[in-house]
Design a protein around this motif. Structure first.
Motif, PDB file in Angstrom:
ATOM      1  N   ALA A 107       0.869  -1.227   0.042  1.00 40.08           N
ATOM      2  CA  ALA A 107      -0.095   0.027  -0.088  1.00 40.08           C
ATOM      3  C   ALA A 107       0.918   1.256  -0.030  1.00 40.08           C
ATOM      4  CB  ALA A 107      -0.791  -0.044   1.098  1.00 40.08           C
ATOM      5  N   GLU A 108       2.049   1.147   0.881  1.00 40.36           N
ATOM      6  CA  GLU A 108       2.826   2.332   0.838  1.00 40.36           C
ATOM      7  C   GLU A 108       3.433   2.600  -0.426  1.00 40.36           C
ATOM      8  OE1 GLU A 108       4.610   1.320   4.393  1.00 40.36           O
ATOM      9  OE2 GLU A 108       3.093   1.610   5.640  1.00 40.36           O
ATOM     10  N   ASP A 109       3.849   1.589  -1.190  1.00 40.50           N
ATOM     11  CA  ASP A 109       4.742   1.386  -2.329  1.00 40.50           C
ATOM     12  C   ASP A 109       3.633   1.998  -3.428  1.00 40.50           C
ATOM     13  OD1 ASP A 109       6.941   1.225  -4.024  1.00 40.50           O
ATOM     14  OD2 ASP A 109       5.680  -0.358  -5.023  1.00 40.50           O
ATOM     15  N   CYS A 110       2.337   1.731  -3.619  1.00 41.14           N
ATOM     16  CA  CYS A 110       1.237   2.270  -4.247  1.00 41.14           C
ATOM     17  C   CYS A 110       1.063   3.741  -4.076  1.00 41.14           C
ATOM     18  CB  CYS A 110       0.044   1.643  -4.131  1.00 41.14           C
ATOM     19  SG  CYS A 110      -1.398   1.930  -4.968  1.00 41.14           S
ATOM     20  N   LEU A 111       1.032   4.139  -2.734  1.00 40.68           N
ATOM     21  CA  LEU A 111       1.004   5.800  -2.540  1.00 40.68           C
ATOM     22  C   LEU A 111       2.086   6.453  -3.022  1.00 40.68           C
ATOM     23  CD1 LEU A 111      -0.528   5.452   0.886  1.00 40.68           C
ATOM     24  CD2 LEU A 111      -1.562   6.268  -1.049  1.00 40.68           C
ATOM     25  N   ARG A 112       3.228   5.955  -2.987  1.00 39.96           N
ATOM     26  CA  ARG A 112       4.551   6.485  -3.565  1.00 39.96           C
ATOM     27  C   ARG A 112       4.380   6.766  -5.124  1.00 39.96           C
ATOM     28  NH1 ARG A 112       6.963   4.020   0.891  1.00 39.96           N
ATOM     29  NH2 ARG A 112       7.534   2.180  -0.520  1.00 39.96           N
ATOM     30  N   SER A 113       3.952   5.804  -5.478  1.00 41.89           N
ATOM     31  CA  SER A 113       3.838   5.655  -7.069  1.00 41.89           C
ATOM     32  C   SER A 113       2.906   6.591  -7.664  1.00 41.89           C
ATOM     33  CB  SER A 113       3.389   4.307  -7.511  1.00 41.89           C
ATOM     34  OG  SER A 113       4.599   3.437  -7.434  1.00 41.89           O
ATOM     35  N   MET A 114       1.718   6.510  -7.121  1.00 40.17           N
ATOM     36  CA  MET A 114       0.591   7.641  -7.111  1.00 40.17           C
ATOM     37  C   MET A 114       1.113   9.076  -7.076  1.00 40.17           C
ATOM     38  SD  MET A 114      -2.907   6.017  -5.367  1.00 40.17           S
ATOM     39  CE  MET A 114      -3.849   7.670  -5.696  1.00 40.17           C
ATOM     40  N   ALA A 115       1.816   9.379  -5.984  1.00 35.02           N
ATOM     41  CA  ALA A 115       2.291  10.677  -5.822  1.00 35.02           C
ATOM     42  C   ALA A 115       3.381  11.152  -6.714  1.00 35.02           C
ATOM     43  CB  ALA A 115       3.143  10.834  -4.255  1.00 35.02           C
ATOM     44  N   ALA A 116       4.237  10.231  -7.191  1.00 35.76           N
ATOM     45  CA  ALA A 116       5.298  10.297  -8.257  1.00 35.76           C
ATOM     46  C   ALA A 116       4.575  10.679  -9.539  1.00 35.76           C
ATOM     47  CB  ALA A 116       6.215   9.348  -8.428  1.00 35.76           C
TER      48      ALA A 116
END
Length: 126
Positions: A107-116
């Motif tokens: 989930a944290e990786d997904c949020l980082r990808s979304m933000a980027a």
């Protein structure tokens, strides 16, 4: 619905996407992510407009995820104490373990990808 030997990460958080035209100005909306931890696959996600998110909405989305997947995981990991209490109360009689954890890596990786992604998109628009 049967229980399968898989683990889901369920993350209720704030979206990394700023909404600039909220009723009281800019805000970060509530977001729900449901990820199959074993596969790293997003099973459900929702971004809620100001005032739409509630415990009932949260539980309805989780139940919708079970129906869509046609199974329940044997274990669910959450970071939020409130999500832990809600899901443990809902699922304990079905034999689904709900665990409070410090980290939800997918989930944290997904949020980082979304933000980027949104940062790149905004840079391209400007």
């Amino acid at each position: 619905i049967e229980i399968q030997g898989t683990i889901w990460e369920i993350h209720e958080c704030y979206s990394p996407i700023e909404i600039t035209d909220g009723p009281s100005g800019a805000y970060y909306p509530r977001m729900l992510l449901v990820i199959n931890k074993n596969e790293g696959k997003i099973l459900a996600h929702e971004i809620y407009e100001h005032g739409q998110y509630s415990q009932n909405v949260f539980l309805a989305k989780i139940i919708e995820g079970f129906e869509f997947s046609k199974y329940m995981p044997c274990e669910i990991e959450v970071k939020s104490k409130s999500a832990h209490l809600l899901l443990d109360d809902l699922l304990s009689e079905f034999g689904v373990d709900v665990n409070l954890v410090k980290s939800l890596p997918n989930a944290e990786d997904c949020l980082r990808s979304m933000a980027a992604h949104f940062m790149r998109q905004n840079a391209n628009e400007n």
